[in-house]
Design a protein around this motif. Structure first.
Motif, PDB file in Angstrom:
ATOM      1  N   GLN A 165      -6.285  91.520 -40.749  1.00 51.85           N
ATOM      2  CA  GLN A 165      -6.908  90.690 -39.724  1.00 51.85           C
ATOM      3  C   GLN A 165      -7.854  89.649 -40.330  1.00 51.85           C
ATOM      4  O   GLN A 165      -7.935  88.521 -39.848  1.00 51.85           O
ATOM      5  CB  GLN A 165      -7.678  91.576 -38.752  1.00 51.85           C
ATOM      6  CG  GLN A 165      -8.102  90.841 -37.516  1.00 51.85           C
ATOM      7  CD  GLN A 165      -7.531  91.460 -36.270  1.00 51.85           C
ATOM      8  OE1 GLN A 165      -7.363  92.669 -36.180  1.00 51.85           O
ATOM      9  NE2 GLN A 165      -7.210  90.651 -35.290  1.00 51.85           N
ATOM     10  N   LEU A 183      -3.693  93.703 -33.532  1.00 49.39           N
ATOM     11  CA  LEU A 183      -2.490  93.051 -34.049  1.00 49.39           C
ATOM     12  C   LEU A 183      -1.322  93.656 -33.280  1.00 49.39           C
ATOM     13  O   LEU A 183      -1.456  94.690 -32.651  1.00 49.39           O
ATOM     14  CB  LEU A 183      -2.330  93.333 -35.545  1.00 49.39           C
ATOM     15  CG  LEU A 183      -3.390  92.726 -36.476  1.00 49.39           C
ATOM     16  CD1 LEU A 183      -3.349  93.401 -37.816  1.00 49.39           C
ATOM     17  CD2 LEU A 183      -3.183  91.230 -36.625  1.00 49.39           C
ATOM     18  N   TYR A 184      -0.168  92.984 -33.358  1.00 53.55           N
ATOM     19  CA  TYR A 184       1.018  93.576 -32.737  1.00 53.55           C
ATOM     20  C   TYR A 184       1.429  94.792 -33.556  1.00 53.55           C
ATOM     21  O   TYR A 184       1.722  94.681 -34.741  1.00 53.55           O
ATOM     22  CB  TYR A 184       2.167  92.577 -32.692  1.00 53.55           C
ATOM     23  CG  TYR A 184       1.960  91.485 -31.681  1.00 53.55           C
ATOM     24  CD1 TYR A 184       2.054  91.775 -30.320  1.00 53.55           C
ATOM     25  CD2 TYR A 184       1.692  90.190 -32.056  1.00 53.55           C
ATOM     26  CE1 TYR A 184       1.869  90.786 -29.377  1.00 53.55           C
ATOM     27  CE2 TYR A 184       1.505  89.191 -31.118  1.00 53.55           C
ATOM     28  CZ  TYR A 184       1.595  89.498 -29.777  1.00 53.55           C
ATOM     29  OH  TYR A 184       1.412  88.526 -28.846  1.00 53.55           O
ATOM     30  N   GLN A 189       0.890  79.947 -37.710  1.00 53.78           N
ATOM     31  CA  GLN A 189       1.552  78.828 -37.020  1.00 53.78           C
ATOM     32  C   GLN A 189       0.832  78.490 -35.718  1.00 53.78           C
ATOM     33  O   GLN A 189       0.720  77.327 -35.351  1.00 53.78           O
ATOM     34  CB  GLN A 189       3.011  79.178 -36.718  1.00 53.78           C
ATOM     35  CG  GLN A 189       3.924  79.009 -37.930  1.00 53.78           C
ATOM     36  CD  GLN A 189       5.359  79.339 -37.588  1.00 53.78           C
ATOM     37  OE1 GLN A 189       5.655  80.429 -37.138  1.00 53.78           O
ATOM     38  NE2 GLN A 189       6.244  78.377 -37.771  1.00 53.78           N
ATOM     39  N   LEU A 190       0.348  79.524 -35.032  1.00 55.66           N
ATOM     40  CA  LEU A 190      -0.396  79.270 -33.799  1.00 55.66           C
ATOM     41  C   LEU A 190      -1.659  78.468 -34.092  1.00 55.66           C
ATOM     42  O   LEU A 190      -2.164  77.751 -33.234  1.00 55.66           O
ATOM     43  CB  LEU A 190      -0.776  80.582 -33.112  1.00 55.66           C
ATOM     44  CG  LEU A 190       0.332  81.310 -32.362  1.00 55.66           C
ATOM     45  CD1 LEU A 190      -0.231  82.539 -31.674  1.00 55.66           C
ATOM     46  CD2 LEU A 190       0.997  80.419 -31.327  1.00 55.66           C
ATOM     47  N   LYS A 191      -2.165  78.603 -35.311  1.00 51.81           N
ATOM     48  CA  LYS A 191      -3.331  77.817 -35.691  1.00 51.81           C
ATOM     49  C   LYS A 191      -2.924  76.460 -36.257  1.00 51.81           C
ATOM     50  O   LYS A 191      -3.748  75.758 -36.848  1.00 51.81           O
ATOM     51  CB  LYS A 191      -4.161  78.585 -36.728  1.00 51.81           C
ATOM     52  CG  LYS A 191      -5.041  79.663 -36.118  1.00 51.81           C
ATOM     53  CD  LYS A 191      -6.188  79.080 -35.321  1.00 51.81           C
ATOM     54  CE  LYS A 191      -7.131  80.181 -34.839  1.00 51.81           C
ATOM     55  NZ  LYS A 191      -8.181  79.628 -33.952  1.00 51.81           N
ATOM     56  N   GLY A 192      -1.654  76.130 -36.137  1.00 50.07           N
ATOM     57  CA  GLY A 192      -1.230  74.772 -36.459  1.00 50.07           C
ATOM     58  C   GLY A 192      -0.667  74.577 -37.857  1.00 50.07           C
ATOM     59  O   GLY A 192      -0.412  73.446 -38.259  1.00 50.07           O
ATOM     60  N   GLU A 218       5.730  88.710 -40.847  1.00 48.60           N
ATOM     61  CA  GLU A 218       6.100  87.860 -39.711  1.00 48.60           C
ATOM     62  C   GLU A 218       4.886  87.569 -38.840  1.00 48.60           C
ATOM     63  O   GLU A 218       4.689  86.459 -38.357  1.00 48.60           O
ATOM     64  CB  GLU A 218       7.140  88.575 -38.838  1.00 48.60           C
ATOM     65  CG  GLU A 218       8.530  88.592 -39.428  1.00 48.60           C
ATOM     66  CD  GLU A 218       9.475  89.449 -38.584  1.00 48.60           C
ATOM     67  OE1 GLU A 218       9.227  89.585 -37.371  1.00 48.60           O
ATOM     68  OE2 GLU A 218      10.438  89.979 -39.153  1.00 48.60           O
ATOM     69  N   GLN A 219       4.081  88.620 -38.669  1.00 46.90           N
ATOM     70  CA  GLN A 219       2.911  88.493 -37.816  1.00 46.90           C
ATOM     71  C   GLN A 219       1.919  87.474 -38.379  1.00 46.90           C
ATOM     72  O   GLN A 219       1.372  86.652 -37.646  1.00 46.90           O
ATOM     73  CB  GLN A 219       2.263  89.861 -37.700  1.00 46.90           C
ATOM     74  CG  GLN A 219       1.126  89.914 -36.754  1.00 46.90           C
ATOM     75  CD  GLN A 219       0.981  91.290 -36.105  1.00 46.90           C
ATOM     76  OE1 GLN A 219       0.600  91.387 -34.976  1.00 46.90           O
ATOM     77  NE2 GLN A 219       1.275  92.342 -36.798  1.00 46.90           N
ATOM     78  N   TYR A 252       3.262  84.019 -37.860  1.00 48.87           N
ATOM     79  CA  TYR A 252       3.137  83.653 -36.450  1.00 48.87           C
ATOM     80  C   TYR A 252       1.709  83.216 -36.116  1.00 48.87           C
ATOM     81  O   TYR A 252       1.487  82.156 -35.530  1.00 48.87           O
ATOM     82  CB  TYR A 252       3.547  84.844 -35.601  1.00 48.87           C
ATOM     83  CG  TYR A 252       3.380  84.682 -34.109  1.00 48.87           C
ATOM     84  CD1 TYR A 252       4.052  83.678 -33.421  1.00 48.87           C
ATOM     85  CD2 TYR A 252       2.568  85.540 -33.383  1.00 48.87           C
ATOM     86  CE1 TYR A 252       3.915  83.550 -32.053  1.00 48.87           C
ATOM     87  CE2 TYR A 252       2.425  85.418 -32.013  1.00 48.87           C
ATOM     88  CZ  TYR A 252       3.099  84.421 -31.354  1.00 48.87           C
ATOM     89  OH  TYR A 252       2.957  84.288 -30.001  1.00 48.87           O
ATOM     90  N   LEU A 253       0.745  84.038 -36.535  1.00 48.73           N
ATOM     91  CA  LEU A 253      -0.653  83.727 -36.220  1.00 48.73           C
ATOM     92  C   LEU A 253      -1.089  82.427 -36.903  1.00 48.73           C
ATOM     93  O   LEU A 253      -1.818  81.619 -36.323  1.00 48.73           O
ATOM     94  CB  LEU A 253      -1.564  84.885 -36.629  1.00 48.73           C
ATOM     95  CG  LEU A 253      -1.377  86.160 -35.804  1.00 48.73           C
ATOM     96  CD1 LEU A 253      -2.227  87.298 -36.347  1.00 48.73           C
ATOM     97  CD2 LEU A 253      -1.729  85.902 -34.343  1.00 48.73           C
TER      98      LEU A 253
END
Lengths: 439, 312
Positions: free
Chosen positions: B139, B82-83, B97-100, B90-91, B94-95
């Protein structure tokens, strides 16, 4: 939302919101403004304190009558004993000086100046000028010249140095100013390309070592991740530049007008705050060279537009290479062997910009370097203040665009393989293999 | 759910997958097994479209695998990450949103999961401030937050303490019950028997075994039984003189004898009982079914030796 936008968004805001970004954004202009006001303040102060009192002990006898008091210096003449005067000087506050002119002044051309404080440079300069005039006049007289008529000789010439352009227009050329701007641009672009390129590389190494990269590229294409990062960081760079320019101008304007209600004082102080400029101005006007005219001759909008074009092009080109390096290594120490050859083509025009590029901005070396995409971001910007035909700028910009498309393509192929290679020490041979494998 | 056909993946100096075909039934928990370096991760990366195979196809829910399937897959890689400096909340957004997922939807679901797994107070924490087990939990949520139809878990229990491992296992089973297909890659065999309906065993780039766990185990039965008995006659019994079975081991105490026998394939257990009942008092009979662990070891060693033989 489009995924690459999400990535750009994260890369951008995670950096812009950092304390170090805010710090750099505000501190750098503050630092410059601080410097500016420090110089300003010191000059103001020395301007006020500048007035010197010089007690003259004239052992030669004919000198004291030729010395003229002015607004900076007041001469006083006393017949007191030298030793006594030295004793008195010790008691006095600073800016009191004792000028001892020996009897053989005309032949030895030596004087002594004793000061109560540290001798003031301006005072020394003034005294030297006056005494040189006296000696020169004396020598003219000995040679039988009429001093007054010599003084009236007017030998000033005005040189209008003009550059003949292809269209037949003659425009004034101001080489010195162009040189200064060229070197400043070269420094700025070199620094920012390396700085932001390294940031891209660091970001990629961070993702790789923290292993989050595998999670991300199971959601987006590696290319999207790479480009999102490059674009996001590029926007951080542009934001930083824009803020610096705005803040610096804004703060200077506000602070100047607020601190100094009296415009005349401000004006005077401004002139004083740039003694070199002022001196240069005086020197220059003697030789027919005018700085303000020279500055006006520089096409600032053109310069600014070109700066952004070549900064962006150069940034995209180099950050792609830095991205490839970041993907290939596991830590920054390992990255050293790869960043060296990458920054080489950047370093060459940077170093040359202090020599051959500004001395011969239209020569073959400068012209070639300003076309080659790896070197053109610096080389072309160095040439632009000297005036470059538009077609050359366009060709160079197009080649640069082609260049970064090419490096991005190469980098993406290395990146795709590299980010999933943990704990494998990469070599150039390895990189070529990865590049081939991505076919 | 997933139909993997003749996948070949060639790297410059070795072949990671050689003509691997698998079928992952919808709604199953599918164990992807194999020793280190067998090619499991390569296969998982291909399913996630991180890398492309050199040949072969994959069908996802009947369609040829394509980028729009990415949002229907959740992937927990073996190498977690992870970051470190980004806030957990936030993380996660973000992740997701990346999955749609839309932002609001992402926030809603993250809230649901964080409450469920007692992570409410973690939103503003940074990853580097969490323990390793806590990071694993984060995770895991990131993997399932977009409610994927296919969840790929690569060694999901590593790094968890037994309590949290139990919690995560229950969550996995619940997700499966709700309809998600799960691919579970591991070399922890005991959990495979507990969780998986189907498995595939990969060794040295080849699939060497696959099918339903119960079928595989049945096929690996080799007519071996443990019998505990007490002799009826005082002078004892020697069972050696029979061709009905072969005694693998024998252990006699004062009260009883325990023998392990392997019976001939042509005989049935009933025939053995008929033979035994007049002679002994049977306390217990138990069939010995090989564990997945045994099958795994057996298969891997076998395929390795045969591979070596092939090379010679």
């Amino acid at each position: 939302m489009n995924k690459i936008l999400l990535i750009i968004n994260r890369e951008y805001f995670s950096r812009v919101k950092k304390k170090s970004f805010l710090l750099a954004t505000f501190l750098v202009p503050l630092f410059f403004i601080g410097m500016y006001f420090a110089v300003f303040y010191l000059t103001m102060k020395s301007f006020e304190d500048n007035h010197a009192i010089i007690h003259v002990v004239d052992q030669e006898g004919s000198i004291s009558e030729q010395l003229k008091s002015n607004k900076n210096i007041t001469y006083s003449f006393s017949k007191e004993d030298l030793q006594q005067q030295i004793e008195e000087l010790k008691q006095k506050e600073k800016n009191n000086n004792l000028l001892i002119i020996p009897a053989d002044f005309y032949t030895s051309r030596r004087i002594e100046l004793l000061s109560s404080g540290k001798p003031n440079m301006a005072t020394l300069g003034e005294v030297r000028t006056q005494l040189r005039d006296i000696i020169r006049n004396e020598q003219y007289r000995k040679m039988g010249f009429n001093v007054d008529s010599i003084r009236n000789i007017d030998d000033k010439i005005q040189i209008a140095a003009k550059e003949v352009t292809e269209t037949g227009d003659a425009k004034e050329s101001h080489t010195e100013v162009a040189m200064g701007i060229a070197m400043a641009l070269s420094f700025l672009i070199y620094l920012s390309l390396v700085l932001f390129g390294t940031q891209v590389m660091r970001g990629i190494i961070e993702e790789k070592t923290s292993r989050i990269v595998e999670v991300i590229i199971s959601s987006v294409k590696p290319f999207q991740l790479m480009m999102g990062k490059i674009i996001g960081i590029g926007m951080v760079g542009i934001t930083q530049f824009a803020l610096w320019i705005l803040l610096s101008f804004g703060l200077i304007t506000i602070a100047t007008s607020a601190l100094l209600g009296n415009k005349d004082t401000a004006q005077q102080a401004m002139e004083q705050s740039m003694p070199d400029m002022a001196n240069a101005q005086i020197e220059a006007s003697k030789s027919g060279f005018d700085i303000s005219a020279a500055l006006e001759s520089v096409n600032f909008p053109e310069l600014l537009i070109c700066f952004f074009i070549f900064f962006l092009g150069g940034y995209l080109l180099y950050s792609a290479l830095f991205a490839a390096v970041g993907s290939a290594v596991d830590n920054e120490t390992e990255a050293g062997q790869f960043t060296m050859p990458i920054t080489m083509p950047l370093l060459i025009p940077y170093v040359l910009s202090f020599g051959v590029l500004v001395n011969d901005p239209h020569g073959p070396i400068a012209t070639w370097l300003s076309f080659i995409p790896l070197t053109s971001p610096i080389a072309m910007l160095v040439r632009i203040p000297f005036g470059v035909p538009l077609w050359q700028i366009i060709v160079s910009a197009l080649l640069l665009i082609g260049g970064f498309i090419f490096t991005t393509w190469v980098a993406a192929r290395i990146y795709r393989v590299g980010i999933l290679m943990y704990g494998k020490k990469a070599s150039f041979k390895e990189l070529i293999k990865w590049f081939r494998r991505s076919a | 759910m997933l139909d993997i056909r003749n996948i070949v993946k060639q790297y410059s100096n070795h072949r990671a997958l050689d003509d691997v075909s698998l079928h992952v039934p919808k709604g199953s928990i599918f164990g992807l097994l194999g020793p280190n370096g067998a090619g499991k991760t390569s296969l998982i990366r291909i399913i996630n479209q991180i890398t492309a195979p050199d040949s072969g196809e994959i069908y996802f829910d009947g369609e040829l695998l394509n980028p729009k399937h990415i949002e229907r897959i959740g992937y927990l890689p073996e190498e977690r990450g992870l970051y470190k400096k980004m806030k957990i909340g936030e993380q996660m957004i973000y992740l997701a949103q990346l999955k749609g997922l839309e932002k609001q939807e992402a926030i809603r679901r993250i809230k649901y999961w964080f409450e469920k797994l007692n992570m409410d107070t973690w939103y503003d924490k940074k990853v580097e401030d969490l323990s390793k087990g806590m990071q694993q939990k984060v995770q895991f949520v990131a993997t399932v937050v977009h409610e994927p139809d296919l969840i790929i878990l690569d060694e999901p229990f590593s790094g968890f303490d037994p309590v949290n491992a139990q919690i995560i296992q229950e969550e996995i089973l619940e997700l499966n019950k709700k309809g998600a297909t799960i691919i579970y890659s591991t070399h922890r065999m005991e959990s495979v028997e507990e969780l998986c309906d189907n498995i595939a065993l990969i060794n040295k780039s080849h699939k060497i075994l696959d099918g339903a766990v119960k079928d595989i185990k049945r096929s690996y039965r080799n007519q071996t039984f443990t019998i505990e008995y007490e002799p009826k006659v005082s002078n004892g019994l020697t069972l050696t003189h029979t061709d009905l079975f072969e005694i693998v081991s024998e252990n006699t105490t004062e009260e009883q004898t325990e023998i392990t026998i392997r019976i001939d394939a042509s005989k049935s257990l009933n025939e053995i009982l008929l033979y035994l009942i007049p002679q002994v008092e049977i306390h217990q009979i138990k069939e010995i079914i090989p564990s997945m662990h045994d099958i795994f070891i057996n298969q891997v060693t076998q395929s390795s030796t045969s591979n070596t033989a092939n090379h010679e």
